[in-house]
Design an enzyme around this catalytic site. Structure first.
Site, PDB file in Angstrom:
ATOM      1  N   ASN A  14     -11.525 -15.168  -7.973  1.00 34.59           N
ATOM      2  CA  ASN A  14     -10.178 -14.813  -8.711  1.00 34.59           C
ATOM      3  C   ASN A  14      -9.499 -15.815  -9.707  1.00 34.59           C
ATOM      4  OD1 ASN A  14      -9.341 -12.006  -7.933  1.00 34.59           O
ATOM      5  ND2 ASN A  14     -10.294 -13.183  -6.086  1.00 34.59           N
ATOM      6  N   ARG A  64       2.878 -28.182  10.233  1.00 38.36           N
ATOM      7  CA  ARG A  64       2.761 -27.174   9.116  1.00 38.36           C
ATOM      8  C   ARG A  64       4.091 -27.570   8.188  1.00 38.36           C
ATOM      9  NH1 ARG A  64       2.599 -20.731   9.208  1.00 38.36           N
ATOM     10  NH2 ARG A  64       4.753 -20.879   9.963  1.00 38.36           N
ATOM     11  N   ASN A 106      -0.004 -12.324  -4.205  1.00 36.29           N
ATOM     12  CA  ASN A 106      -1.162 -12.361  -3.465  1.00 36.29           C
ATOM     13  C   ASN A 106      -2.096 -11.602  -3.854  1.00 36.29           C
ATOM     14  OD1 ASN A 106      -3.052 -13.372  -1.378  1.00 36.29           O
ATOM     15  ND2 ASN A 106      -2.516 -11.837  -0.111  1.00 36.29           N
ATOM     16  N   HIS A 108      -5.189  -9.163  -2.337  1.00 40.20           N
ATOM     17  CA  HIS A 108      -5.780  -8.811  -0.764  1.00 40.20           C
ATOM     18  C   HIS A 108      -6.838  -7.790  -1.223  1.00 40.20           C
ATOM     19  CE1 HIS A 108      -5.845  -8.852   3.560  1.00 40.20           C
ATOM     20  NE2 HIS A 108      -5.691  -7.263   3.446  1.00 40.20           N
ATOM     21  N   SER A 135      -5.519  -4.671  -3.602  1.00 37.90           N
ATOM     22  CA  SER A 135      -3.893  -4.958  -3.980  1.00 37.90           C
ATOM     23  C   SER A 135      -3.324  -6.201  -4.653  1.00 37.90           C
ATOM     24  CB  SER A 135      -3.158  -4.618  -2.685  1.00 37.90           C
ATOM     25  OG  SER A 135      -3.611  -3.295  -1.999  1.00 37.90           O
ATOM     26  N   ASP A 144       0.559 -10.171   4.648  1.00 34.01           N
ATOM     27  CA  ASP A 144      -0.034  -9.051   3.688  1.00 34.01           C
ATOM     28  C   ASP A 144       1.265  -8.077   3.686  1.00 34.01           C
ATOM     29  OD1 ASP A 144      -2.064 -10.616   3.494  1.00 34.01           O
ATOM     30  OD2 ASP A 144      -3.228  -9.626   5.182  1.00 34.01           O
TER      31      ASP A 144
HETATM   32  C1  GAR Z   1     -10.750 -12.553  -2.433  1.00 33.80           C
HETATM   33  O1  GAR Z   1     -11.738 -11.184  -2.114  1.00 33.80           O
HETATM   34  C2  GAR Z   1      -9.476 -12.153  -2.003  1.00 33.80           C
HETATM   35  O2  GAR Z   1      -8.918 -11.094  -1.927  1.00 33.80           O
HETATM   36  C3  GAR Z   1      -9.434 -12.561  -0.434  1.00 33.80           C
HETATM   37  O3  GAR Z   1     -10.178 -13.672  -0.644  1.00 33.80           O
HETATM   38  C4  GAR Z   1     -11.325 -13.658  -1.500  1.00 33.80           C
HETATM   39  C5  GAR Z   1     -11.213 -14.928  -2.254  1.00 33.80           C
HETATM   40  O4  GAR Z   1     -12.304 -14.911  -3.089  1.00 33.80           O
HETATM   41  N1  GAR Z   1      -8.295 -12.866  -0.160  1.00 33.80           N
HETATM   42  C6  GAR Z   1      -7.663 -12.551   1.055  1.00 33.80           C
HETATM   43  O5  GAR Z   1      -8.526 -11.930   1.899  1.00 33.80           O
HETATM   44  C7  GAR Z   1      -6.455 -13.009   1.394  1.00 33.80           C
HETATM   45  N2  GAR Z   1      -5.774 -12.163   2.505  1.00 33.80           N
HETATM   46  P1  GAR Z   1     -12.324 -15.675  -4.214  1.00 33.80           P
HETATM   47  O6  GAR Z   1     -12.133 -17.239  -3.626  1.00 33.80           O
HETATM   48  O7  GAR Z   1     -13.526 -15.687  -5.084  1.00 33.80           O
HETATM   49  O8  GAR Z   1     -11.542 -15.548  -5.162  1.00 33.80           O
END
Ligand code: GAR
Length: 235
Positions: A14, A64, A106, A108, A135, A144
């Protein structure tokens, strides 16, 4: 020019779609900083594009709050308008989310509010879902859960397994996230905060499943993303 920070934890596909999109002269948005919470593979993509990177490893901090203090320092130094979470697999504290309310978005891999959390594709398959997708939403203190900015749907096929479905959803993610950024940069979508309340305005009214005005925006040349090749989408 909309200034973006992108936060990642993994391969960064992404991130790559956002890099390719914002690299176009016609797009008034730029990624000024990529932050990771581990030595993520995606950092190399940012470095190849000449974007400043930084890894802030939470295991090196006592708690954190101090980890997030470092994150805040890096983000504020970069003077960003929007913080894009792109596979950043870490829950941000309520105080962090409040500090940047309306500025963190974000992506998701589900049609929220369905399938918050992890393993979204397998859970959709297990439920016999006919439609799945992705989304982009505004990040709030609940996981989320913030207002949905835009979604793309993907039909679930009977022959799908988790990997095939994930590949088709990912291909949509690579179109959706740049489109949202483009719409924000073009002023088609505005996110405002008013006394702690979020206001999400779509200039041309709400269209389920799409960003209002996106068709207009989509006339901007979107780059071909190496991660959503036909082969991968059909895998
Ligand atoms: C993506 O599918 C993103 O939507 C998901 O992690 C992947 C990251 O892929 N995010 C989540 O699950 C967040 N809750 P990438 O590193 O290749 O972009």
């Amino acid at each position: 020019m909309l200034r973006l920070a992108v936060l990642i934890s993994g391969r960064g596909s992404n991130l790559q779609s956002l890099i390719a999109y914002t690299a176009q002269d016609t797009v008034p948005a730029m990624i000024v900083k990529v932050l990771a919470d581990k030595p993520a593979a995606g950092l190399a993509l940012a470095e190849a594009a000449g974007i400043e990177t930084e890894t802030i490893d939470p295991s090196l901090y006592p708690d954190r709050a101090s980890f997030e203090e470092s994150l805040i320092t890096a983000i504020d130094k970069a003077k960003v308008d929007i913080i894009c979470l792109a596979g950043f697999m870490r829950v941000l504290s309520p105080s962090f989310c409040r500090r940047y309310l309306g500025k963190i978005i974000n992506i998701h891999p589900s049609l929220l509010p369905q399938y918050k959390g992890l393993n979204t594709h397998q859970r959709a398959l297990d439920d016999g879902a006919k439609q799945h997708g992705c989304s982009v939403h505004i990040v709030t203190a609940e996981l989320d859960d913030g207002p949905i900015v835009a979604q793309h749907q993907v039909a679930v096929n009977t022959a799908d397994d988790q990997d095939r479905l994930a590949a088709r959803v990912l291909a949509e993610e690579h179109k959706l996230y740049p489109a949202v950024i483009g719409a924000i940069a073009a002023g088609l979508i505005t996110i405002r905060t008013d006394q702690g309340q979020l206001r999400l305005d779509h200039r041309s009214g709400a269209i389920p499943g799409h960003i209002p005005g996106m068709e207009q925006h989509m006339q901007w040349p979107l780059p071909t993303c190496p991660f959503h090749s036909k082969e991968m989408a059909e895998k």
